[in-house]
Motif scaffolding. Structure first.
Motif, mmCIF file in Angstrom:
data_model
loop_
_atom_site.group_PDB
_atom_site.id
_atom_site.type_symbol
_atom_site.label_atom_id
_atom_site.label_comp_id
_atom_site.label_asym_id
_atom_site.label_seq_id
_atom_site.Cartn_x
_atom_site.Cartn_y
_atom_site.Cartn_z
ATOM 1 N N VAL A 105 47.703 36.006 11.978
ATOM 2 C CA VAL A 105 46.326 35.520 11.892
ATOM 3 C C VAL A 105 46.014 34.801 13.197
ATOM 4 O O VAL A 105 46.629 33.779 13.510
ATOM 5 N N ASN A 106 45.081 35.343 13.959
ATOM 6 C CA ASN A 106 44.729 34.788 15.270
ATOM 7 C C ASN A 106 43.256 34.375 15.253
ATOM 8 O O ASN A 106 42.364 35.204 15.398
ATOM 9 N N GLU A 107 43.000 33.096 15.027
ATOM 10 C CA GLU A 107 41.640 32.545 14.951
ATOM 11 C C GLU A 107 40.816 33.221 13.855
ATOM 12 O O GLU A 107 39.602 33.326 13.955
ATOM 13 N N GLY A 108 41.473 33.708 12.825
ATOM 14 C CA GLY A 108 40.784 34.304 11.688
ATOM 15 C C GLY A 108 41.178 33.590 10.411
ATOM 16 O O GLY A 108 41.866 32.571 10.429
ATOM 17 N N LYS A 109 40.743 34.134 9.291
ATOM 18 C CA LYS A 109 41.101 33.584 7.984
ATOM 19 C C LYS A 109 41.548 34.718 7.084
ATOM 20 O O LYS A 109 40.826 35.699 6.895
ATOM 21 N N LEU A 110 42.742 34.598 6.538
ATOM 22 C CA LEU A 110 43.300 35.613 5.652
ATOM 23 C C LEU A 110 43.521 34.997 4.273
ATOM 24 O O LEU A 110 44.153 33.956 4.138
ATOM 25 N N THR A 129 52.461 34.533 10.821
ATOM 26 C CA THR A 129 52.215 33.777 12.052
ATOM 27 C C THR A 129 50.728 33.423 12.085
ATOM 28 O O THR A 129 49.878 34.304 11.958
ATOM 29 N N ILE A 130 50.426 32.134 12.255
ATOM 30 C CA ILE A 130 49.041 31.685 12.246
ATOM 31 C C ILE A 130 48.767 30.879 13.508
ATOM 32 O O ILE A 130 49.446 29.887 13.779
ATOM 33 N N ASP A 131 47.793 31.328 14.288
ATOM 34 C CA ASP A 131 47.415 30.658 15.526
ATOM 35 C C ASP A 131 45.945 30.250 15.426
ATOM 36 O O ASP A 131 45.049 31.086 15.504
ATOM 37 N N GLY A 147 62.994 33.263 5.349
ATOM 38 C CA GLY A 147 62.326 32.557 6.445
ATOM 39 C C GLY A 147 61.147 31.747 5.959
ATOM 40 O O GLY A 147 61.156 31.187 4.871
ATOM 41 N N GLY A 148 60.119 31.711 6.778
ATOM 42 C CA GLY A 148 58.941 30.934 6.413
ATOM 43 C C GLY A 148 57.744 31.354 7.224
ATOM 44 O O GLY A 148 57.446 32.538 7.328
ATOM 45 N N MET A 149 57.075 30.386 7.824
ATOM 46 C CA MET A 149 55.859 30.659 8.574
ATOM 47 C C MET A 149 55.960 30.028 9.957
ATOM 48 O O MET A 149 56.587 28.985 10.128
ATOM 49 N N GLU A 150 55.325 30.674 10.917
ATOM 50 C CA GLU A 150 55.175 30.081 12.247
ATOM 51 C C GLU A 150 53.709 29.688 12.386
ATOM 52 O O GLU A 150 52.821 30.538 12.371
ATOM 53 N N GLU A 154 46.851 23.416 14.636
ATOM 54 C CA GLU A 154 45.444 23.346 14.255
ATOM 55 C C GLU A 154 45.092 24.297 13.112
ATOM 56 O O GLU A 154 43.921 24.524 12.835
ATOM 57 N N SER A 155 46.079 24.895 12.469
ATOM 58 C CA SER A 155 45.821 25.840 11.384
ATOM 59 C C SER A 155 45.741 25.117 10.044
ATOM 60 O O SER A 155 46.163 23.970 9.905
ATOM 61 N N THR A 156 45.198 25.817 9.031
ATOM 62 C CA THR A 156 45.025 25.218 7.712
ATOM 63 C C THR A 156 45.571 26.172 6.653
ATOM 64 O O THR A 156 45.742 27.365 6.893
#
Length: 386
Positions: A105-110, A129-131, A147-150, A154-156
């Motif tokens: 997710v790159n500056e979007g919302k999933l 991965t959330i940026d 694993g988990g999340m990267e 500034e992500s929510t």
């Protein structure tokens, strides 16, 4: 007033109909994109991202398009990055991936809902991965992974209904986002005592009133039970408890089984009995006198205020907005300085309204939970004419 003729009435109706048609034509409505037949998941995401028909998938009209699954899928090609607002509704079905990050997710919302994410072999790396983006899990589960999340700072994230990320607990999921949910302020709800903490009660100190039956200790009963409070959690330095009457204090250490009642050093202050606590346990007020009695406070003349220092030269900044109410539209890190590298003091949750002290270089200075710090302006809306 002249009466409307049939012809003029028709013209009025025509104007209204044409106006509604033009308005509807200018309003984009999110589309439902169905993954089945010639429309695969990869093309569906691209169709929602670019609002263009791709492969067998209809064009999206987002942001806000919803992609629906109609069967369990095995996804072998890398999915496109999520750069807009997309919901993937599995309708209870699953998507199995090879050993790769399924979603970036790159500056979007999933939003993942009613879906199971699986892997052909147990994955040990990150699964999302959330940026500078947002992720919502609603009845969504990641299986066959450790694993988990990267996630950037500034992500929510939102966790709704059922959810699961590689078997990790909710606290671990939050830690990927540098966020610790506030604990309920139980120490402010006591009826028999007042508890204070130098680091703040929201840092992990927990309390509950305890009845005589709840103490369950004969030594306490023999001493003359009056009131009791159980304290636990991250006590740290400077936790103090005060009962609003004079008596002696006993302490039952939570680390002991069975608990043994011991005398606790206490002081009498203005008709109260107070003590410091640095271990989890039960503080009990019984009949008697505190260990020491504090001398009355001496009121002295205030010292004269120092001469004010000259104002420093103003630095280039955006206009001051002292007292301007602002509203957060996302979870935002609360930092000591207006920099992504500054110390993080906490998180200001989405939907919070606070008064801004000033604004500089795209950051807002606020006073939050008794501390002054900074939040980024990306997920902040001004209220009114500020």
């Amino acid at each position: 007033m002249k009466n409307l003729t049939i012809g003029s009435l028709r013209r009025v109706i025509m104007v209204v109909v044409v106006g509604l048609f033009l308005f509807a034509g200018q309003t984009a409505l999110a589309k439902d994109i169905h993954v089945r037949g010639d429309c695969d998941l990869r093309d569906a995401i691209r169709a929602a991202t670019y609002n263009t028909a791709i492969g067998g998938c209809v064009a999206g009209a987002g942001p806000g398009d919803i992609i629906y699954l109609y069967e369990n899928l095995t996804q072998r090609r890398t999915l496109p990055e999520i750069t807009t607002n997309i919901t993937l509704d599995g309708r209870g079905r699953s998507v199995t991936f090879k050993d790769r990050v399924p979603f970036v997710v790159n500056e979007g919302k999933l939003t993942l809902q009613n879906i199971k994410i699986r892997f052909e072999m147990t994955r040990s790396g990150d699964v999302v991965t959330i940026d500078e983006g947002a992720l919502t899990l609603a009845n969504a589960y990641f299986h066959d992974c450790t694993g988990g999340m990267e996630v950037d700072g500034e992500s929510t994230i939102e966790l709704l209904g059922g959810y699961g990320v590689c078997g990790h607990s909710r606290d671990v999921i939050w830690k990927w986002f540098g966020y610790e949910p506030p604990r309920p302020p139980t120490c402010t709800e006591l009826s028999d005592a007042v508890v204070t903490a130098a680091q703040g009660l929201d840092k992990g100190v927990q309390c509950r009133d305890v009845s005589a039956a709840g103490v369950g200790n004969q030594t306490v009963y023999d001493a003359g039970f009056i009131a009791a409070v159980d304290i636990w959690g991250d006590l740290g330095p400077g936790v103090e408890i005060c009962f609003p009457q004079i008596g002696a204090l006993m302490f039952l250490d939570a680390a002991e089984a069975p608990r043994v009642a011991r005398s606790l050093a206490s002081s009498g202050v203005n008709g109260m009995t107070c003590a410091s606590v640095n271990r989890a346990g039960m503080v009990v007020l019984v009949r008697g006198q505190p260990t020491t009695t504090a001398a009355p406070a001496v009121v002295s003349e205030p010292e004269p205020a120092p001469e004010p220092e000259p104002e420093p030269e103003a630095v280039a900044s955006e206009p001051m907005v002292d007292g301007c109410p602002i509203h957060t539209t996302g979870h935002i890190n609360f930092r000591a300085e207006p920099s992504l590298d500054a110390e993080k003091l906490g998180v200001v949750r989405r939907g919070t309204t606070v008064g801004a002290i000033s604004r500089i270089w795209g950051w807002y200075q606020i006073n939050f939970q008794g501390r002054t710090g900074w939040i980024g302006g990306k997920y902040v809306d001004n209220i009114g004419d500020c």
